[in-house]
Write a protein that holds these residues in place. Structure first.
Motif, mmCIF file in Angstrom:
data_model
loop_
_atom_site.group_PDB
_atom_site.id
_atom_site.type_symbol
_atom_site.label_atom_id
_atom_site.label_comp_id
_atom_site.label_asym_id
_atom_site.label_seq_id
_atom_site.Cartn_x
_atom_site.Cartn_y
_atom_site.Cartn_z
ATOM 1 N N ASP A 286 57.373 41.105 47.632
ATOM 2 C CA ASP A 286 57.228 39.647 47.608
ATOM 3 C C ASP A 286 55.761 39.274 47.796
ATOM 4 O O ASP A 286 55.175 38.520 46.997
ATOM 5 N N GLN A 287 55.144 39.810 48.848
ATOM 6 C CA GLN A 287 53.757 39.462 49.149
ATOM 7 C C GLN A 287 52.780 39.964 48.095
ATOM 8 O O GLN A 287 51.840 39.257 47.730
ATOM 9 N N ILE A 288 52.990 41.167 47.603
ATOM 10 C CA ILE A 288 52.084 41.719 46.591
ATOM 11 C C ILE A 288 52.069 40.840 45.345
ATOM 12 O O ILE A 288 51.004 40.489 44.815
ATOM 13 N N LEU A 289 53.239 40.449 44.869
ATOM 14 C CA LEU A 289 53.313 39.648 43.649
ATOM 15 C C LEU A 289 52.819 38.219 43.880
ATOM 16 O O LEU A 289 52.079 37.661 43.063
ATOM 17 N N THR A 290 53.221 37.622 44.995
ATOM 18 C CA THR A 290 52.831 36.228 45.261
ATOM 19 C C THR A 290 51.346 36.100 45.528
ATOM 20 O O THR A 290 50.668 35.212 44.995
ATOM 21 N N LYS A 291 50.809 36.995 46.347
ATOM 22 C CA LYS A 291 49.375 36.932 46.631
ATOM 23 C C LYS A 291 48.549 37.274 45.387
ATOM 24 O O LYS A 291 47.470 36.712 45.181
ATOM 25 N N SER A 292 49.040 38.193 44.581
ATOM 26 C CA SER A 292 48.320 38.516 43.346
ATOM 27 C C SER A 292 48.250 37.309 42.425
ATOM 28 O O SER A 292 47.243 37.088 41.744
ATOM 29 N N ALA A 293 49.315 36.504 42.411
ATOM 30 C CA ALA A 293 49.318 35.284 41.603
ATOM 31 C C ALA A 293 48.282 34.286 42.102
ATOM 32 O O ALA A 293 47.797 33.445 41.337
ATOM 33 N N SER A 294 47.931 34.371 43.389
ATOM 34 C CA SER A 294 46.894 33.504 43.944
ATOM 35 C C SER A 294 45.499 34.057 43.687
ATOM 36 O O SER A 294 44.576 33.323 43.310
ATOM 37 N N PHE A 295 45.321 35.365 43.894
ATOM 38 C CA PHE A 295 43.983 35.957 43.835
ATOM 39 C C PHE A 295 43.512 36.262 42.426
ATOM 40 O O PHE A 295 42.307 36.180 42.145
ATOM 41 N N LEU A 296 44.411 36.632 41.538
ATOM 42 C CA LEU A 296 43.990 37.000 40.184
ATOM 43 C C LEU A 296 43.215 35.879 39.489
ATOM 44 O O LEU A 296 42.150 36.139 38.896
ATOM 45 N N PRO A 297 43.685 34.614 39.534
ATOM 46 C CA PRO A 297 42.884 33.545 38.903
ATOM 47 C C PRO A 297 41.509 33.372 39.547
ATOM 48 O O PRO A 297 40.540 33.038 38.850
ATOM 49 N N LEU A 298 41.422 33.608 40.862
ATOM 50 C CA LEU A 298 40.126 33.466 41.536
ATOM 51 C C LEU A 298 39.135 34.503 41.027
ATOM 52 O O LEU A 298 37.968 34.188 40.749
ATOM 53 N N PHE A 299 39.586 35.741 40.904
ATOM 54 C CA PHE A 299 38.698 36.791 40.405
ATOM 55 C C PHE A 299 38.419 36.613 38.915
ATOM 56 O O PHE A 299 37.297 36.848 38.448
#
Length: 271
Positions: A136-149
């Motif tokens: 859950d955390q890996i996918l949700t946080k990745s959805a937040s961080f990927l656009p930032l990077f």
């Protein structure tokens, strides 16, 4: 950039929120050592290792593709802005990613099985924020961080977002009666997020944002009455030990999730 486990940060958070929940409790009869608190301490101390490695792999792999499709002028434009403006934009962009991923975890039956672990919490407090399945955390946080990077936000802007996210995540789960008045529509608070965890049909599939309730207003998923929930958790049976919760999504026989527009993400919830 960050240690796998920042024990100093854990200690500071505990020293702030444990007394705060005693001084300004929402549910005054709730003990600091409520049911299954040791299980959530285990999440706090060890879950982060798995999550950070998982995010590193997922975001790293995704960036190999993203770099090929994002025009170079876009990150250059973002980086040309002052850090304070980037930080504001990063907060908005990351929370949009979080909102969409979080909503998907309620709408897609297979994803709900992972997210049900977090919703199995029956007594809200600062520790409750940490009971989240690693997938859950890996996918949700990745959805937040990927656009930032992908958009090239500066390290300072990303760091500011990380600090705000972690502190606010603990705060909105806490057993405190702190309210923000008119600012509750702009900044997520316990009043906002406790309803997301409420075992109350009116509150099912509401309040998905992490920081910005306005996203739920736009998405038609905002629910924030003046009173606070009386009951949290699920009627769907979820195991209460860490190792069993890790395998629960793969072995559960729970009924499929209902669509967001209907009732609950877990059809086992009561009328």
């Amino acid at each position: 950039m960050f240690d796998l486990i920042d024990y100093k940060a854990v200690l500071v958070i505990a020293l702030i929120f444990i007394p705060l929940e005693q001084l300004l409790p929402l549910h005054a009869g709730q003990s600091a050592t409520r049911r299954h608190w040791l299980n959530d301490v285990f999440y706090l101390l060890f879950n982060g290792i798995v999550i950070k490695f998982g995010m590193l792999l997922l975001v790293g792999a995704a960036m190999l593709v993203v770099r090929r499709v994002v025009p170079e002028a876009l990150p250059a434009a973002v980086q040309s802005q002052p850090s304070w403006l980037q930080a504001i934009e990063a907060l908005l962009v990351a929370d949009i990613g979080f909102y969409l991923a979080h909503r998907a975890f309620h709408a897609v039956p297979f994803l709900w099985r992972f997210h049900a672990i977090h919703h199995s919490i029956e007594e809200m407090d600062w520790l409750a924020a940490h009971r989240v399945h690693p997938v859950d955390q890996i996918l949700t946080k990745s959805a937040s961080f990927l656009p930032l990077f992908a958009l090239g936000f500066s390290g300072e802007a990303v760091l500011i977002y990380v600090l705000i996210y972690h502190w606010q995540s603990v705060f909105i789960h806490s057993n405190t009666r702190i309210k923000f008045g008119p600012l509750r529509w702009l900044i997520a608070s316990p009043q906002f997020h406790h309803w997301h965890h409420a075992n109350d049909r009116q509150a099912y599939d509401k309040n998905f944002a992490a920081q910005l309730p306005v996203l739920d207003l736009i998405g038609g998923t905002l629910f924030m009455p003046q009173h606070m929930p009386e009951k949290y958790g699920l009627d769907e049976p979820v195991p209460q030990l860490y190792h069993r919760q890790l395998v629960y999504p793969f072995v559960t026989t729970a009924e499929p999730a209902a669509p967001i527009a209907e009732a609950s993400p877990a059809a086992a919830k009561p009328e």
